[in-house]
Design an enzyme around this catalytic site. Structure first.
Site, short mmCIF file in Angstrom:
data_model
loop_
_atom_site.label_atom_id
_atom_site.label_comp_id
_atom_site.label_asym_id
_atom_site.label_seq_id
_atom_site.Cartn_x
_atom_site.Cartn_y
_atom_site.Cartn_z
N SER A 126 0.85 -1.20 0.00
CA SER A 126 0.00 0.00 0.00
C SER A 126 0.88 1.25 0.00
O SER A 126 2.08 1.19 0.29
CB SER A 126 -0.86 -0.02 1.27
OG SER A 126 -1.45 1.23 1.53
N TYR A 182 -3.73 -0.11 9.93
CA TYR A 182 -3.50 -0.44 8.52
C TYR A 182 -2.07 -0.07 8.11
O TYR A 182 -1.37 -0.86 7.47
CB TYR A 182 -4.53 0.31 7.67
CG TYR A 182 -4.55 -0.04 6.20
CD1 TYR A 182 -5.18 -1.19 5.75
CD2 TYR A 182 -3.97 0.81 5.25
CE1 TYR A 182 -5.23 -1.50 4.39
CE2 TYR A 182 -4.01 0.51 3.90
CZ TYR A 182 -4.64 -0.65 3.47
OH TYR A 182 -4.68 -0.95 2.12
P1 NAP Z 1 -11.99 -5.34 -1.07
O1 NAP Z 1 -12.73 -4.97 -2.31
O2 NAP Z 1 -12.57 -4.99 0.25
O3 NAP Z 1 -11.67 -6.93 -1.12
C1 NAP Z 1 -11.11 -7.57 -0.03
C2 NAP Z 1 -10.99 -9.06 -0.30
O4 NAP Z 1 -10.35 -9.67 0.83
C3 NAP Z 1 -12.32 -9.74 -0.51
O5 NAP Z 1 -12.20 -10.70 -1.53
C4 NAP Z 1 -12.56 -10.42 0.84
O6 NAP Z 1 -13.31 -11.61 0.68
C5 NAP Z 1 -11.13 -10.78 1.25
N1 NAP Z 1 -10.96 -10.96 2.69
C6 NAP Z 1 -11.01 -10.01 3.66
N2 NAP Z 1 -10.77 -10.57 4.86
C7 NAP Z 1 -10.56 -11.89 4.65
C8 NAP Z 1 -10.27 -13.00 5.49
N3 NAP Z 1 -10.14 -12.84 6.81
N4 NAP Z 1 -10.12 -14.23 4.94
C9 NAP Z 1 -10.25 -14.38 3.60
N5 NAP Z 1 -10.51 -13.38 2.75
C10 NAP Z 1 -10.68 -12.14 3.27
O7 NAP Z 1 -10.53 -4.70 -1.04
P2 NAP Z 1 -9.53 -4.27 -2.21
O8 NAP Z 1 -9.55 -2.80 -2.30
O9 NAP Z 1 -9.71 -5.10 -3.44
O10 NAP Z 1 -8.16 -4.64 -1.48
C11 NAP Z 1 -7.42 -5.82 -1.73
C12 NAP Z 1 -6.05 -5.65 -1.11
O11 NAP Z 1 -5.41 -4.52 -1.67
C13 NAP Z 1 -6.08 -5.42 0.39
O12 NAP Z 1 -4.96 -6.05 0.99
C14 NAP Z 1 -5.93 -3.90 0.51
O13 NAP Z 1 -5.41 -3.48 1.73
C15 NAP Z 1 -5.00 -3.64 -0.64
N6 NAP Z 1 -4.99 -2.26 -1.14
C16 NAP Z 1 -6.13 -1.65 -1.55
C17 NAP Z 1 -6.05 -0.36 -2.07
C18 NAP Z 1 -7.23 0.41 -2.58
O14 NAP Z 1 -7.10 1.63 -2.80
N7 NAP Z 1 -8.39 -0.22 -2.80
C19 NAP Z 1 -4.82 0.27 -2.16
C20 NAP Z 1 -3.69 -0.39 -1.68
C21 NAP Z 1 -3.78 -1.65 -1.18
P3 NAP Z 1 -14.77 -11.87 1.30
O15 NAP Z 1 -15.30 -10.56 1.81
O16 NAP Z 1 -15.54 -12.43 0.14
O17 NAP Z 1 -14.55 -12.86 2.38
C1 GCO Z 2 -7.85 4.12 2.70
C2 GCO Z 2 -6.42 3.69 2.67
C3 GCO Z 2 -6.12 2.61 1.69
C4 GCO Z 2 -5.53 3.12 0.44
C5 GCO Z 2 -4.43 2.28 -0.05
C6 GCO Z 2 -3.30 3.16 -0.54
O1 GCO Z 2 -8.65 3.61 1.92
O2 GCO Z 2 -8.18 4.90 3.55
O3 GCO Z 2 -5.61 4.75 2.59
O4 GCO Z 2 -7.18 1.82 1.40
O5 GCO Z 2 -6.52 3.23 -0.57
O6 GCO Z 2 -4.02 1.31 0.83
O7 GCO Z 2 -2.31 2.40 -1.10
#
Ligand code: NAP
Ligand code: GCO
Length: 260
Positions: A142, A155
């Site tokens: 992230s 986080y």
């Molecule tokens: P999301 O749409 O909320 O998806 C999260 C996924 O994780 C879902 O498939 C959920 O599955 C699964 N999950 C959560 N807790 C779990 C558990 N205890 N056991 C098994 N599966 C679990 O989130 P996303 O934005 O795609 O994020 C995916 C990853 O990228 C995360 O690690 C997040 O921190 C990272 N990230 C996101 C962003 C952003 O801006 N969106 C940026 C940087 C990093 P179910 O709910 O179906 O169980």
């Molecule tokens: C937020 C967090 C993260 C970011 C991501 C940045 O949603 O508040 O800042 O979800 O989107 O992890 O890389």
């Protein structure tokens, strides 16, 4: 060089968002895709979404924070496909609560899912990678792997930890031909960011004005980086975090549209 034909990939949390987009990209490069999530119903639903793209995904429900459930889930995958070649530690969650208001249970829950789980799942998958001559691990990090922000203490602690867990995986496992790397997504339009992505929200304004690319990322923007880190193209890339962020990390203070 980027061909994944014959490779088996497990993407944790592949029911939606970034996990699903990465899974689809790896499938496009030829890999057999396995995903997990916590709910059988959501896994059933996501099967048909993958199916629309002609992807025959294998699903198994398990919670990544439970060592026993992870063991059972991975055993099912291994009995069907043999060793996992590519592991994407993607499952994650966030809580936006200022530290003084945050119950320790909430802090621990975020650390468990975002930091302890990649340790648990990797520890279960790696022995078989070693006996099969190698593998690829991609940890989804992230912006918060390198920066703090008000309200996301657990986080940021978890994702900062995951960056260095990646370095440590590399130090312990690179000699077994396992390349452990991370992807650092910028601000991506998924359900995790839905609440802060609405017009007029200060965070939405920040992303739109401070990201040099001038937009939120789409989950699909991460596909190319994932294929690179999953493929032979990255066979000497170890312990690296590849940021895919529209340039926001390169920018200190620039506001779109202002020539200052
Ligand atoms: P999301 O749409 O909320 O998806 C999260 C996924 O994780 C879902 O498939 C959920 O599955 C699964 N999950 C959560 N807790 C779990 C558990 N205890 N056991 C098994 N599966 C679990 O989130 P996303 O934005 O795609 O994020 C995916 C990853 O990228 C995360 O690690 C997040 O921190 C990272 N990230 C996101 C962003 C952003 O801006 N969106 C940026 C940087 C990093 P179910 O709910 O179906 O169980
Ligand atoms: C937020 C967090 C993260 C970011 C991501 C940045 O949603 O508040 O800042 O979800 O989107 O992890 O890389």
């Amino acid at each position: 060089m980027f061909d994944l034909t014959g490779k088996v990939a497990l993407i944790t949390g592949g029911t939606r968002g970034i996990g699903m987009a990465i899974a689809k990209a790896l499938a496009g490069a030829g890999a057999q895709i396995c995903v997990n999530g916590r709910s059988d119903d959501r896994l059933e639903e996501c099967k048909s979404i993958y199916g629309e793209d002609g992807i025959d995904v294998f699903t198994v429900a398990f919670d990544v924070t439970s060592e026993a459930e992870v063991d059972r889930g991975i055993a099912i995958i291994e009995s069907k496909f043999g060793s996992i070649d590519i592991l994407v530690n993607n499952a994650g969650m966030i809580k936006r609560i200022p530290m003084l208001d945050m119950p320790v249970e909430d802090f621990r829950q975020v650390i468990d899912i975002d930091l302890v789980a990649p340790f648990i799942v990797s520890k279960r998958v790696v022995p078989s990678m070693i006996s099969h001559g190698g593998g690829k691990i991609i940890n989804i990090c992230s912006m918060m792997s390198v920066y703090g922000r008000n309200s996301v203490s657990a986080y940021a602690a978890a994702k900062g930890g995951l960056k260095l867990l990646t370095a440590n995986m590399c130090c312990e496992w690179a000699k077994h031909n396992i390349q452990a790397n991370g992807i650092g997504p910028g601000y991506i339009a998924t359900s995790q960011t839905a609440a802060i992505r609405v017009d007029g929200h200060p965070f939405n304004n920040l992303v739109m004005t401070r990201t040099p690319a001038g937009r939120w990322g789409e989950a699909q923007d991460l596909g190319g980086a994932a294929v690179f880190l999953a493929s032979a193209a990255s066979n000497y890339v170890n312990g690296h975090i590849l940021f895919v962020d529209g340039g926001i990390l390169a920018n200190f203070g620039y506001v779109q549209g202002e020539n200052i």
